[in-house]
Design a protein around this motif. Structure first.
Motif, PDB file in Angstrom:
ATOM      1  N   GLU A 156      59.883  24.486  53.986  1.00  0.00           N
ATOM      2  CA  GLU A 156      60.489  23.163  53.807  1.00  0.00           C
ATOM      3  C   GLU A 156      59.696  22.315  52.816  1.00  0.00           C
ATOM      4  O   GLU A 156      60.271  21.637  51.962  1.00  0.00           O
ATOM      5  N   LYS A 157      58.379  22.380  52.919  1.00  0.00           N
ATOM      6  CA  LYS A 157      57.533  21.609  52.010  1.00  0.00           C
ATOM      7  C   LYS A 157      57.701  22.089  50.565  1.00  0.00           C
ATOM      8  O   LYS A 157      57.716  21.289  49.625  1.00  0.00           O
ATOM      9  N   LYS A 160      67.607  30.385  60.900  1.00  0.00           N
ATOM     10  CA  LYS A 160      67.068  29.208  60.238  1.00  0.00           C
ATOM     11  C   LYS A 160      67.475  29.216  58.782  1.00  0.00           C
ATOM     12  O   LYS A 160      67.425  30.242  58.114  1.00  0.00           O
ATOM     13  N   ARG A 161      67.896  28.089  58.279  1.00  0.00           N
ATOM     14  CA  ARG A 161      68.365  28.000  56.894  1.00  0.00           C
ATOM     15  C   ARG A 161      67.720  26.796  56.217  1.00  0.00           C
ATOM     16  O   ARG A 161      67.467  25.754  56.834  1.00  0.00           O
ATOM     17  N   LEU A 162      67.496  26.943  54.933  1.00  0.00           N
ATOM     18  CA  LEU A 162      66.966  25.868  54.118  1.00  0.00           C
ATOM     19  C   LEU A 162      68.031  25.444  53.122  1.00  0.00           C
ATOM     20  O   LEU A 162      68.777  26.282  52.595  1.00  0.00           O
ATOM     21  N   ALA A 174      63.518  28.588  45.686  1.00  0.00           N
ATOM     22  CA  ALA A 174      63.495  29.662  46.679  1.00  0.00           C
ATOM     23  C   ALA A 174      62.064  29.811  47.169  1.00  0.00           C
ATOM     24  O   ALA A 174      61.120  29.322  46.531  1.00  0.00           O
ATOM     25  N   VAL A 175      61.900  30.471  48.302  1.00  0.00           N
ATOM     26  CA  VAL A 175      60.559  30.661  48.866  1.00  0.00           C
ATOM     27  C   VAL A 175      60.354  32.133  49.191  1.00  0.00           C
ATOM     28  O   VAL A 175      61.262  32.826  49.639  1.00  0.00           O
ATOM     29  N   MET A 199      75.427  21.295  49.429  1.00  0.00           N
ATOM     30  CA  MET A 199      74.047  21.710  49.199  1.00  0.00           C
ATOM     31  C   MET A 199      73.949  23.231  49.084  1.00  0.00           C
ATOM     32  O   MET A 199      74.604  23.952  49.835  1.00  0.00           O
ATOM     33  N   ALA A 200      73.138  23.703  48.157  1.00  0.00           N
ATOM     34  CA  ALA A 200      72.917  25.135  48.013  1.00  0.00           C
ATOM     35  C   ALA A 200      71.896  25.603  49.047  1.00  0.00           C
ATOM     36  O   ALA A 200      70.934  24.907  49.346  1.00  0.00           O
ATOM     37  N   ARG A 201      72.149  26.787  49.611  1.00  0.00           N
ATOM     38  CA  ARG A 201      71.208  27.332  50.568  1.00  0.00           C
ATOM     39  C   ARG A 201      70.037  27.969  49.828  1.00  0.00           C
ATOM     40  O   ARG A 201      70.213  28.699  48.864  1.00  0.00           O
TER      41      ARG A 201
END
Length: 249
Positions: A212-213, A245-247, A221-222, A1-3
């Protein structure tokens, strides 16, 4: 999975950093150099610096100031504001930035995207789309710090920018800006579903759950401002970043 990248957005005006609510009521939040140093320590993924009233006020780029800011950054930096030509973009890259952010100029010159991308690569050109709902509840793209409606639909505009060679799109909800109410997920998902380039969600984040949403609604990206520069909604300035914290997407 890409971060998934988490990107603080800093609004520059007259050498200082400000934060707006729905693109209005700018409030001073601090010195850009000190702020960048804090984000260095907190290991932010990258930073976006926007001289957000430069195009509206017909000002040029303060190269001395933005070069000074980039010189303190240990992470990739993107800059937007008053970039009107290839020469403007070249000087920004020379100032130490990895990406340029284009917004209002694209209404009259989408060819600039390819001109910059041919030299620096498409990944170095970000298209910023500021969106507001009109009286009928329809999304419309705005420019010049949100003061002028282009009449364009954001999904169709995103497709146009992709065809023009844009490498990334940042979609920003004017209605959610500075509200801490969460991203406009419907807007994010509609734009992201219409293009193949990465889409950055911006405008309204109030917590990690909003990130996350956004990812669940196809954001690559956020980005956020208020939650990184204030302690909480309605409280004082406290530069922060969700260290540890990572997404993933």
């Amino acid at each position: 999975m890409a971060r998934v990248r988490i990107i603080p957005v800093l609004l520059l005006q007259n050498g200082g950093l400000y934060k707006t609510v729905k693109f209005q009521k700018p409030q001073y939040v601090g010195d850009p150099i000190n702020t960048v140093k804090i984000f260095n320590e907190k290991e932010a993924d990258e930073l976006v610096l926007l001289d957000y009233t430069a195009s509206r006020d017909k000002r040029g780029i303060d190269h001395k100031k933005i070069a000074e800011i980039a010189g303190e950054a240990f992470m990739p930096m993107a800059y937007g504001g008053a970039i009107r030509s290839f020469d403007d973009a070249k000087k920004v890259f020379d100032d130490g930035y990895e990406k340029v952010v284009l917004n209002s100029i694209l209404f009259s010159n989408t060819a600039l995207v390819r001109e910059i991308g041919n030299v620096y690569g498409a990944q170095a050109v970000v298209g910023s789309i500021d969106v507001k709902k009109n009286l009928f509840g329809r999304y419309k793209v705005h420019g010049f710090s949100g003061t002028q409606s282009s009449g364009k639909d954001p999904v169709e505009w995103a497709k146009t920018l992709e065809e023009a060679g844009i490498g990334e799109i940042m979609v920003n909800s004017i209605d959610r800006d500075g509200t801490w109410e969460g991203y406009d997920l419907d807007l994010v998902e509609k734009v992201a579903a219409a293009v193949s380039v990465p889409v950055i969600a911006c405008g309204g984040a109030g917590g990690f759950s909003d990130f996350e949403k956004a990812v669940q609604h196809k954001a690559s990206a956020v980005a956020a401002a208020s939650m990184f520069v204030y302690q909480k909604k309605g409280m004082g300035v406290l530069i922060s970043f969700p260290t540890g914290k990572r997404l993933n997407n």
